[in-house]
Design an enzyme around this catalytic site. Sequence first.
Site, PDB file in Angstrom:
ATOM      1  N   GLU A 180      37.049  85.256 106.138  1.00 48.89           N
ATOM      2  CA  GLU A 180      37.888  84.128 106.567  1.00 48.89           C
ATOM      3  C   GLU A 180      39.358  84.478 106.383  1.00 48.89           C
ATOM      4  O   GLU A 180      39.761  84.939 105.318  1.00 48.89           O
ATOM      5  CB  GLU A 180      37.550  82.899 105.720  1.00 48.89           C
ATOM      6  CG  GLU A 180      38.570  81.788 105.779  1.00 48.89           C
ATOM      7  CD  GLU A 180      38.509  80.873 104.566  1.00 48.89           C
ATOM      8  OE1 GLU A 180      39.524  80.179 104.313  1.00 48.89           O
ATOM      9  OE2 GLU A 180      37.494  80.844 103.870  1.00 48.89           O
ATOM     10  N   LYS A 187      31.876  72.862 101.480  1.00 47.64           N
ATOM     11  CA  LYS A 187      32.588  73.717 100.531  1.00 47.64           C
ATOM     12  C   LYS A 187      33.161  72.853  99.421  1.00 47.64           C
ATOM     13  O   LYS A 187      34.061  72.044  99.657  1.00 47.64           O
ATOM     14  CB  LYS A 187      33.719  74.452 101.271  1.00 47.64           C
ATOM     15  CG  LYS A 187      34.543  75.360 100.384  1.00 47.64           C
ATOM     16  CD  LYS A 187      35.738  75.910 101.131  1.00 47.64           C
ATOM     17  CE  LYS A 187      36.906  74.939 101.118  1.00 47.64           C
ATOM     18  NZ  LYS A 187      38.147  75.541 101.660  1.00 47.64           N
TER      19      LYS A 187
END
Length: 209
Positions: A42, A131
């Site tokens: 990411e 998350k």
Amino acid sequence: MTLDSLLAAGAPPVCAILRGLRPEEAVEIGTALVDAGIRIIEVPLNSPEPFESITALQQAFGETALIGGGTVLSVEAVDDLRRTGGRIMVTPNTDPAVIARGAQYGFDMLPGFMTPSEGFAAVRAGARRLKLFPAASLGPAYIKAIKEVLPRHVGLWAVGGTGADTIGQWLGAGCEGIGVGGALYRAGDTAATVADRAKALVEAWRALR
């Protein structure tokens, strides 16, 4: 390629967070991670020219790793991320419009949440994974508690204060995986440094198996 297929194939449940990555170093840092076994990468959008870095990583590793963007804060940013070819979208918060657009495009998504209300809002908007951020401030016991109320099909990932020394605690508490930032990469780190940290993290995960 999807997050489901990567995990099913035995990839480490680790997302490398490359905050501060520059486009000119993207492939070199990506190589260090992929060679060590990391398959989820990411690039936060508050990095320099993030879409250039994501595009470069996708072109270099898109067949073997799941590449995408983090700190995605607007629907417009989701549209921009789609144009890179990236396949994963990570947010620090729970914005139903952003999550819904990501679901529309078929992204694997890790929207950030802290409370049960935020978690349920993200699931209603289309998230299959969440998350927990900042995870270290809440601890593994929080994961165990919140899993009691969230839908069983929702996978939880811990981000914030995670690394090789704590991966066992998070997975033991019921997390599907973890996201790792500064313990893997900080702006200015060399590829050799990142390679050493990535190898140590993957080895720590393998030791748990």
